[in-house]
Design a protein around this motif. Structure first.
Motif, PDB file in Angstrom:
ATOM      1  N   ARG A 130      19.492  31.436  53.953  1.00 48.11           N
ATOM      2  CA  ARG A 130      20.928  31.485  53.673  1.00 48.11           C
ATOM      3  C   ARG A 130      21.131  31.775  52.187  1.00 48.11           C
ATOM      4  O   ARG A 130      20.438  31.218  51.341  1.00 48.11           O
ATOM      5  N   LEU A 131      22.082  32.671  51.896  1.00 46.63           N
ATOM      6  CA  LEU A 131      22.399  32.992  50.507  1.00 46.63           C
ATOM      7  C   LEU A 131      23.031  31.774  49.853  1.00 46.63           C
ATOM      8  O   LEU A 131      24.161  31.394  50.169  1.00 46.63           O
ATOM      9  N   ARG A 132      22.268  31.146  48.932  1.00 43.52           N
ATOM     10  CA  ARG A 132      22.729  29.914  48.301  1.00 43.52           C
ATOM     11  C   ARG A 132      23.616  30.196  47.091  1.00 43.52           C
ATOM     12  O   ARG A 132      24.599  29.510  46.844  1.00 43.52           O
ATOM     13  N   ARG A 133      23.239  31.230  46.340  1.00 45.34           N
ATOM     14  CA  ARG A 133      24.013  31.530  45.145  1.00 45.34           C
ATOM     15  C   ARG A 133      23.700  32.941  44.687  1.00 45.34           C
ATOM     16  O   ARG A 133      22.581  33.421  44.839  1.00 45.34           O
ATOM     17  N   SER A 134      24.695  33.594  44.105  1.00 44.05           N
ATOM     18  CA  SER A 134      24.488  34.887  43.449  1.00 44.05           C
ATOM     19  C   SER A 134      25.163  34.842  42.086  1.00 44.05           C
ATOM     20  O   SER A 134      26.168  34.154  41.894  1.00 44.05           O
ATOM     21  N   ASP A 135      24.583  35.540  41.144  1.00 44.57           N
ATOM     22  CA  ASP A 135      25.138  35.602  39.804  1.00 44.57           C
ATOM     23  C   ASP A 135      24.973  37.027  39.298  1.00 44.57           C
ATOM     24  O   ASP A 135      23.985  37.691  39.617  1.00 44.57           O
ATOM     25  N   ARG A 136      25.934  37.506  38.528  1.00 42.49           N
ATOM     26  CA  ARG A 136      25.872  38.881  38.058  1.00 42.49           C
ATOM     27  C   ARG A 136      26.616  39.002  36.742  1.00 42.49           C
ATOM     28  O   ARG A 136      27.451  38.170  36.397  1.00 42.49           O
ATOM     29  N   LEU A 137      26.290  40.047  36.014  1.00 46.11           N
ATOM     30  CA  LEU A 137      26.938  40.327  34.747  1.00 46.11           C
ATOM     31  C   LEU A 137      28.300  40.934  34.999  1.00 46.11           C
ATOM     32  O   LEU A 137      28.413  41.971  35.648  1.00 46.11           O
ATOM     33  N   ARG A 138      29.331  40.277  34.497  1.00 49.00           N
ATOM     34  CA  ARG A 138      30.684  40.807  34.624  1.00 49.00           C
ATOM     35  C   ARG A 138      31.128  41.368  33.276  1.00 49.00           C
ATOM     36  O   ARG A 138      30.822  40.807  32.229  1.00 49.00           O
ATOM     37  N   LEU A 139      31.853  42.440  33.312  1.00 53.72           N
ATOM     38  CA  LEU A 139      32.346  43.085  32.106  1.00 53.72           C
ATOM     39  C   LEU A 139      33.823  42.798  31.932  1.00 53.72           C
ATOM     40  O   LEU A 139      34.605  42.928  32.864  1.00 53.72           O
ATOM     41  N   SER A 140      34.189  42.384  30.742  1.00 56.38           N
ATOM     42  CA  SER A 140      35.588  42.050  30.476  1.00 56.38           C
ATOM     43  C   SER A 140      36.377  43.317  30.149  1.00 56.38           C
ATOM     44  O   SER A 140      35.827  44.393  29.911  1.00 56.38           O
ATOM     45  N   ASP A 141      37.688  43.174  30.131  1.00 56.25           N
ATOM     46  CA  ASP A 141      38.550  44.307  29.781  1.00 56.25           C
ATOM     47  C   ASP A 141      38.275  44.788  28.365  1.00 56.25           C
ATOM     48  O   ASP A 141      38.360  45.987  28.067  1.00 56.25           O
ATOM     49  N   GLU A 142      37.903  43.871  27.465  1.00 55.88           N
ATOM     50  CA  GLU A 142      37.610  44.261  26.093  1.00 55.88           C
ATOM     51  C   GLU A 142      36.394  45.175  26.022  1.00 55.88           C
ATOM     52  O   GLU A 142      36.318  46.080  25.207  1.00 55.88           O
ATOM     53  N   ASP A 143      35.426  44.944  26.944  1.00 56.35           N
ATOM     54  CA  ASP A 143      34.232  45.777  26.954  1.00 56.35           C
ATOM     55  C   ASP A 143      34.497  47.160  27.499  1.00 56.35           C
ATOM     56  O   ASP A 143      33.840  48.119  27.118  1.00 56.35           O
ATOM     57  N   THR A 144      35.436  47.320  28.407  1.00 58.47           N
ATOM     58  CA  THR A 144      35.603  48.574  29.139  1.00 58.47           C
ATOM     59  C   THR A 144      36.805  49.401  28.694  1.00 58.47           C
ATOM     60  O   THR A 144      36.938  50.553  29.102  1.00 58.47           O
ATOM     61  N   GLU A 145      37.654  48.844  27.838  1.00 49.00           N
ATOM     62  CA  GLU A 145      38.888  49.554  27.545  1.00 49.00           C
ATOM     63  C   GLU A 145      38.646  50.838  26.734  1.00 49.00           C
ATOM     64  O   GLU A 145      39.422  51.794  26.807  1.00 49.00           O
ATOM     65  N   ASN A 146      37.553  50.896  25.945  1.00 46.85           N
ATOM     66  CA  ASN A 146      37.276  52.061  25.107  1.00 46.85           C
ATOM     67  C   ASN A 146      36.322  53.065  25.748  1.00 46.85           C
ATOM     68  O   ASN A 146      35.908  54.024  25.106  1.00 46.85           O
ATOM     69  N   LEU A 147      35.937  52.815  27.019  1.00 43.82           N
ATOM     70  CA  LEU A 147      34.995  53.706  27.687  1.00 43.82           C
ATOM     71  C   LEU A 147      35.737  54.869  28.328  1.00 43.82           C
ATOM     72  O   LEU A 147      36.856  54.718  28.835  1.00 43.82           O
ATOM     73  N   SER A 148      35.063  56.029  28.316  1.00 43.41           N
ATOM     74  CA  SER A 148      35.612  57.179  29.036  1.00 43.41           C
ATOM     75  C   SER A 148      35.391  56.996  30.534  1.00 43.41           C
ATOM     76  O   SER A 148      34.665  56.104  30.971  1.00 43.41           O
ATOM     77  N   GLU A 149      36.012  57.885  31.293  1.00 43.09           N
ATOM     78  CA  GLU A 149      35.885  57.796  32.744  1.00 43.09           C
ATOM     79  C   GLU A 149      34.442  57.987  33.169  1.00 43.09           C
ATOM     80  O   GLU A 149      33.953  57.311  34.083  1.00 43.09           O
ATOM     81  N   SER A 150      33.754  58.933  32.513  1.00 45.13           N
ATOM     82  CA  SER A 150      32.359  59.161  32.880  1.00 45.13           C
ATOM     83  C   SER A 150      31.489  57.949  32.542  1.00 45.13           C
ATOM     84  O   SER A 150      30.566  57.606  33.280  1.00 45.13           O
ATOM     85  N   GLU A 151      31.794  57.246  31.427  1.00 43.45           N
ATOM     86  CA  GLU A 151      31.037  56.045  31.083  1.00 43.45           C
ATOM     87  C   GLU A 151      31.327  54.911  32.052  1.00 43.45           C
ATOM     88  O   GLU A 151      30.447  54.117  32.369  1.00 43.45           O
ATOM     89  N   ARG A 152      32.572  54.823  32.522  1.00 45.48           N
ATOM     90  CA  ARG A 152      32.894  53.802  33.514  1.00 45.48           C
ATOM     91  C   ARG A 152      32.099  54.016  34.797  1.00 45.48           C
ATOM     92  O   ARG A 152      31.684  53.058  35.452  1.00 45.48           O
TER      93      ARG A 152
END
Length: 638
Positions: A130-152
């Motif tokens: 049974r999947l007990r837990r998952s964790d992942r890197l989340r990106l905030s709006d501050e990290d992604t607001e300056n990225l181009s569409e291709s970088e996103r």
């Protein structure tokens, strides 16, 4: 299954990290900085042979390789320490996830066997993860607001927008399947290996897209005796893939996690056993004897020490009396709880013999000495008689009880202190005191009044003052509610006042009025049953209970007839009227009556059969001077 974002506080903005990763490397490899997203650096120069598969590889830089190995060792040390800090299952799994993301991987999935086997238990079939837990890197709006569409679009696969989840919640491991073979092999494998290419879809789901190349590691979690789960480490496309040495890192993380889970499961089982043991050692519910109301509380010293040696009990006695017991065995261990259980059982047995309080303590002292030379306990044993409105108390080294009078005055009762149980060779004394109607007697263990911040007598004085203050709130003519009084007493404990277990037993004395008691002596002669019938009918008529007079008269006649047959001294007959009618017949014969089935031609043997059919309850109790047979009948409207 729970999923938590990993904090990236203090890290560079994603746009800066992306520019740093895509900037042409014009400096010498020896001075090139490691990528910001990898705490365990990848090779600083040249393509990854495992990821590219073609093209010549640049010669390894010894300094960079040495730095990477040092970073790996430091990471493994820090991660294993974080995992080892966990004491329960969730803390250990959380420690693995937080240590891995984002330092080692961009995402992690942790599967555990359901149910988890404990110790030497044979695991149940089928083998389900049974999947007990998952964790992942989340990106905030501050990290992604300056990225181009291709970088996103090139965001790491660990980002929720890139579809890392959902993964299968449940997975049945088929015997002889690819996943079973990988788990049996124990060693972590890359996601693009021949075995993992089949095993990962079986674990995560057939429609799950697994990152290509060395961007996934499947690590079995093996405890001391068997495989208990699996962990999947994932890296996104913007991060260097795993290297061969990362398999060793994953193996270390998986091993420490599995061993920690094994310990956590065993600890959880021990805590459960301790909790159940304590629950069975203490009464599930208190009796409801005539003329007294009871309430109790029990608090362990701490959540990590759920079993202690404190106990309390209330034991109904013949003559509508009740024995009130509270005791404290030294220590908070399983041994203390086991000794407490034996002493409590012994006290119940001795109470059933209707021995005086000082005799009960004397026999408990002998029992404690038989259990071992270091088996010490304190105990207070009291017997309340609601008819006489008196209480007899004997003490064995226990804190004295506190009596709260109806008017609000609280006093610490002066009882002989006595020596603790288990000392041996000590006489115990009993004292008889008034127990006025409306008064409340509080029995407790020393954990309520003694701590590192105060001595026991200071705590007793604070308890007395707290009871008096609570009584003043309800006024001089009303006693405070019993349950609320117990809660208020426990509220006096401060943050640093919990050094020991606490057992609390409160008794509100209602008593039985003399006008509700009828008592006679009957000579053991043939005319006694007839006289008993007339006396009983006369008392019931005076109490306005004529509607049950016929049934009571019949049962009184049967019980008195049986007593007269074996008695040599006068027989006692007593009727008590409360919310029920209780009849007690005593004689000097020690043999207890037993209900039996009479044959058709037998002239006797049907008396107890009638009592069993007509009475609400009945029983017989052996006394030091003989026995008492009693039965209860409902009054009007019941």
């Amino acid at each position: 299954m729970t999923e938590h974002p990993t904090s990236h506080e203090g890290r560079q903005p994603l746009a800066a990290r992306s520019q740093e990763r895509t900037r042409p490397r014009q400096r010498d490899a020896a001075s090139a900085p490691a990528p910001a997203t990898a705490a365990i650096p990848a090779p600083a120069k040249g393509p990854n042979p495992a990821a590219a598969g073609t093209g010549p590889a640049a010669g390894p830089d010894p300094q960079a390789a040495s730095r990477r190995e040092g970073d790996r060792l430091r990471f493994v040390g820090a991660a294993t320490r974080r995992i080892a800090r966990g004491i329960d299952l969730d803390e250990i799994v959380l420690g693995l996830c937080r240590a891995s993301v984002p330092t080692f991987s961009d995402a992690i999935l942790v599967y555990l066997r359901d149910p988890l086997p404990v110790g030497d238990e044979r695991p149940v079939n089928p083998f389900v993860l049974r999947l007990r837990r998952s964790d992942r890197l989340r990106l905030s709006d501050e990290d992604t607001e300056n990225l181009s569409e291709s970088e996103r679009l090139r965001l790491p696969a660990a980002d929720p927008q890139a579809g890392l989840t959902p993964a299968a919640e449940l997975c049945e491991v088929l015997a002889g399947g690819a996943l079973a073979e990988v788990l049996r092999g124990v060693r972590p494998v890359f996601g693009d290996s021949a075995a993992a290419r089949v095993a990962l879809p079986e674990l995560l789901g057939a429609d799950r897209v697994v990152p290509s190349g060395h961007r996934a590691i499947l690590a079995p979690l093996r405890g001391r005796r068997r495989v208990i789960g699996a962990a999947v480490f994932l890296r996104g496309t913007e991060r260097p893939p795993f290297e061969a040495n990362d398999l060793l890192v994953a193996a270390q993380l998986a091993t420490h996690t599995a061993l920690g889970i094994d310990k956590a499961v065993l600890y959880g089982r021990e805590a459960y056993i301790a909790d159940e043991l304590q629950r069975t050692m203490l009464p599930d519910s208190l009796p409801q004897p005539t003329g007294v109301r009871l309430a109790s509380r029990y608090l362990p010293a701490a959540e990590t020490a759920r079993v202690g040696g404190d106990w309390y009990d209330a034991i109904p006695l013949p003559g509508s009396r009740v024995a009130l017991v509270v005791g404290d065995v030294m220590g908070h261990s399983m041994t203390s709880a086991a000794i407490m259980g034996q002493l409590r059982t012994t006290a119940q047995t001795l109470a059933g013999l209707d021995l005086p309080p000082q005799e009960v303590l004397h026999h408990l002292d002998e029992q404690a000495q038989r259990l071992g030379s270091d088996r010490m306990a304190t105990c207070l044993y009291a017997v309340y008689d609601p008819v006489a409105h008196r209480i007899t108390i004997a003490n064995a080294g226990h804190p004295p009880p506190v009596l709260l009078h109806l008017g609000g005055r609280a006093e610490v009762l002066k009882v002989p202190p006595g020596a603790p149980i288990g000392v041996g060779g000590v006489d115990f004394e009993a004292v008889e005191l008034d127990a006025p109607a409306g008064a409340t007697l509080l029995l407790y263990t020393d954990g309520l009044v003694e701590s590192r911040l105060r001595d026991v007598w200071t705590g007793i004085e604070q308890l007395r003052e707290r009871l008096a203050a609570t009584a003043r709130l309800t006024g001089p003519d009303h006693s405070p509610p019993l349950e609320a009084l117990c809660d208020d007493v426990l509220d006096m404990l401060g943050p640093g006042d919990r050094d020991d277990d606490i057992a609390l037993l409160a008794a509100r004395f209602d008593g039985i009025a003399p006008s509700d008691v009828a008592y006679w002596f009957l000579e053991p002669e043939d005319s006694a049953p007839g006289k008993a019938r007339r006396l009983a009918r006369r008392a019931l008529s005076r109490w306005g209970l004529d509607d049950i007079a016929d049934s009571v008269e019949l049962l009184v006649s049967e019980v008195v007839t049986n007593a007269v047959r074996y008695a040599e001294r006068p027989v006692t007959l007593r009727l008590l009227r409360t919310d029920i009618l209780r009849c007690e017949v005593g004689d000097d014969a020690p043999q207890l009556p037993r209900q039996r089935r009479a044959r058709d031609m037998d002239e006797g043997g049907r008396g107890l059969f009638l009592v069993n059919r007509l009475a609400r309850r009945w029983g017989a109790t052996r006394l030091s001077t003989g026995k008492v047979v009693w039965f209860e009948m409902p009054t009007r409207g019941q």
